[in-house]
Design a protein around this motif. Structure first.
Motif, short mmCIF file in Angstrom:
data_model
loop_
_atom_site.label_atom_id
_atom_site.label_comp_id
_atom_site.label_asym_id
_atom_site.label_seq_id
_atom_site.Cartn_x
_atom_site.Cartn_y
_atom_site.Cartn_z
N PHE A 1 80.30 59.89 46.24
CA PHE A 1 80.80 60.51 47.46
C PHE A 1 79.86 60.18 48.63
O PHE A 1 78.67 60.48 48.58
N VAL A 2 80.42 59.55 49.66
CA VAL A 2 79.68 59.27 50.89
C VAL A 2 80.11 60.23 51.98
O VAL A 2 79.30 60.95 52.55
N ASN A 3 81.40 60.25 52.27
CA ASN A 3 81.99 61.24 53.16
C ASN A 3 83.47 61.34 52.84
O ASN A 3 83.95 60.72 51.88
N THR A 4 84.21 62.11 53.63
CA THR A 4 85.62 62.36 53.32
C THR A 4 86.44 61.08 53.27
O THR A 4 87.39 60.96 52.49
N LEU A 5 86.08 60.10 54.07
CA LEU A 5 86.86 58.86 54.15
C LEU A 5 86.30 57.73 53.29
O LEU A 5 86.99 56.73 53.09
N VAL A 6 85.08 57.86 52.82
CA VAL A 6 84.42 56.76 52.10
C VAL A 6 83.93 57.24 50.73
O VAL A 6 83.17 58.20 50.64
N GLN A 7 84.39 56.55 49.68
CA GLN A 7 83.92 56.78 48.32
C GLN A 7 83.61 55.42 47.71
O GLN A 7 84.49 54.55 47.67
N GLU A 8 82.38 55.24 47.26
CA GLU A 8 81.94 53.92 46.79
C GLU A 8 81.85 53.87 45.26
O GLU A 8 81.15 54.69 44.67
N PRO A 9 82.54 52.92 44.62
CA PRO A 9 82.34 52.74 43.17
C PRO A 9 80.92 52.27 42.90
O PRO A 9 80.45 51.30 43.48
N THR A 10 80.21 52.99 42.04
CA THR A 10 78.77 52.77 41.85
C THR A 10 78.43 52.70 40.37
O THR A 10 78.92 53.51 39.58
N VAL A 11 77.60 51.74 40.01
CA VAL A 11 77.07 51.65 38.65
C VAL A 11 75.59 52.03 38.71
O VAL A 11 74.82 51.43 39.46
N MET A 12 75.19 53.03 37.92
CA MET A 12 73.80 53.49 37.92
C MET A 12 73.27 53.50 36.49
O MET A 12 73.85 54.15 35.61
N ARG A 13 72.19 52.78 36.25
CA ARG A 13 71.54 52.81 34.94
C ARG A 13 70.46 53.88 34.94
O ARG A 13 69.57 53.88 35.80
N ILE A 14 70.54 54.81 34.00
CA ILE A 14 69.57 55.91 33.97
C ILE A 14 68.67 55.88 32.74
O ILE A 14 67.61 56.51 32.75
N VAL A 15 69.08 55.18 31.69
CA VAL A 15 68.26 55.04 30.48
C VAL A 15 68.39 53.59 30.03
O VAL A 15 69.50 53.04 29.99
N PRO A 16 67.26 52.94 29.65
CA PRO A 16 65.88 53.45 29.62
C PRO A 16 65.31 53.64 31.03
O PRO A 16 65.72 52.97 31.97
N MET A 17 64.37 54.57 31.16
CA MET A 17 63.84 54.96 32.46
C MET A 17 62.63 54.11 32.85
O MET A 17 61.61 54.64 33.29
N THR A 18 62.75 52.83 32.69
CA THR A 18 61.63 51.95 33.04
C THR A 18 61.54 51.72 34.54
O THR A 18 60.50 51.37 35.06
N GLY A 19 62.65 51.91 35.24
CA GLY A 19 62.65 51.71 36.69
C GLY A 19 62.88 53.00 37.42
O GLY A 19 63.63 53.05 38.40
#
Length: 292
Positions: free
Chosen positions: A167-185
């Motif tokens: 969620f960015v704002n009411t008009l903008v929603q961005e498809p996002t890939v987030m790596r959370i594990v492993p937590m090396t970064g």
């Protein structure tokens, strides 16, 4: 040209549709406000956990935690967060384009019927699917996270990633890939979170002081990474819900506006057809009087 009766029927049908889309717009607007507030209010806690984990990740004892150890990623584990219902514009379509772009060896866990149907239809390996209520609860998130962590610890996947509509704002929603594990970064992820939440980086300098842990560093570090994973996924689900209701509200408003424009065009067409019929009748009467 269609008859006036046919045009009247079309006008009535479009008006009925307009009433439905208008009602759906109001419902979505009501849910959108609550979902946006929930997504915004949870950001501070997610950021705080990330900062704490970033501070302690450099501790020698932290390097033994399985979630903090580097691992070669042979098979990705991706949690895809879709919606249960449609009528939310291109939200799901944009999300699924990101799935189609994934060419690596990956298995999927889904949330939402649309995501489950897409993964099944495209014959991608689906490990599990989970339901999610409109009011996202931490209990629902706990079951999802525990399952993902179990897959990771058993070696069935080598990463835990989230694919969702940020969620960015009411008009903008961005498809996002987030790596959370492993937590090396973790530090890079923390900086990414700050940028996404539009937080001034100059005000969040790292804490380099020596820390004293109570009851012990080991007990805290045993629980902290898993807690962080739960909170990040929980925050992502809140953001995805805010994106869903925002996109649906915008889509229904657009549909309502289009219906009103269509009614105006049909009304004009109806008046033209009616005027043409009246003119034809006058001409027929005038012609008949000439022969009498």
């Amino acid at each position: 040209m269609p008859s006036t009766k046919e045009i009247r029927g079309r006008i009535k049908s479009v008006k009925n549709t307009s009433q439905i889309t208008r009602a759906m717009q109001l419902v979505a607007a009501s849910k959108m406000k609550k979902a946006q507030d929930a997504a915004m209010s949870g950001r501070a806690y997610a950021l705080l956990l990330a900062e704490i984990l970033d501070s302690v990740a450099g501790q020698e004892i932290a390097q033994t935690h399985p979630l903090l150890q580097a691992r070669e990623v042979k098979r990705r584990g991706i949690l895809v967060i879709g919606t249960d219902k449609g009528l939310c514009g291109p939200l799901n379509g944009n999300l699924f384009k990101e799935v189609m772009a994934i060419k690596d060896d990956a298995v999927y866990v889904t949330i939402g019927k649309k995501a489950t149907q897409f993964i099944s239809r495209t014959k991608r390996p689906l490990m599990a699917d989970f339901p999610l209520s409109d009011k996202v609860s931490y209990a629902e998130v706990r079951a999802i996270v525990n399952y993902m962590l179990e897959l990771y610890e058993d070696g069935k996947i080598d990463s835990i990633e989230i694919l969702y509509s940020a969620f960015v704002n009411t008009l903008v929603q961005e498809p996002t890939v987030m790596r959370i594990v492993p937590m090396t970064g973790i530090h890079d992820l923390l900086e990414d979170i700050k940028k996404r939440y539009k937080i001034d980086l100059s005000d969040t300098a790292g804490d380099e002081r020596e820390m004293i842990f109570e009851p012990s560093a080991k007990e805290i570090l045993d629980e902290l990474p898993a807690l962080y994973v739960k909170q990040i996924i929980f925050q992502s689900l809140l953001g995805a819900k805010a994106s869903e209701h925002s996109a649906r509200m915008v889509a229904m408003k657009s549909a309502t506006d289009n219906a009103k424009n269509l009614v105006s065009d049909l009304t004009l067409e109806y008046n033209k057809a009616r005027q043409a019929a009246i003119t034809q009748e006058i001409l027929e009467i005038a012609a008949a009087t000439q022969f009498n």
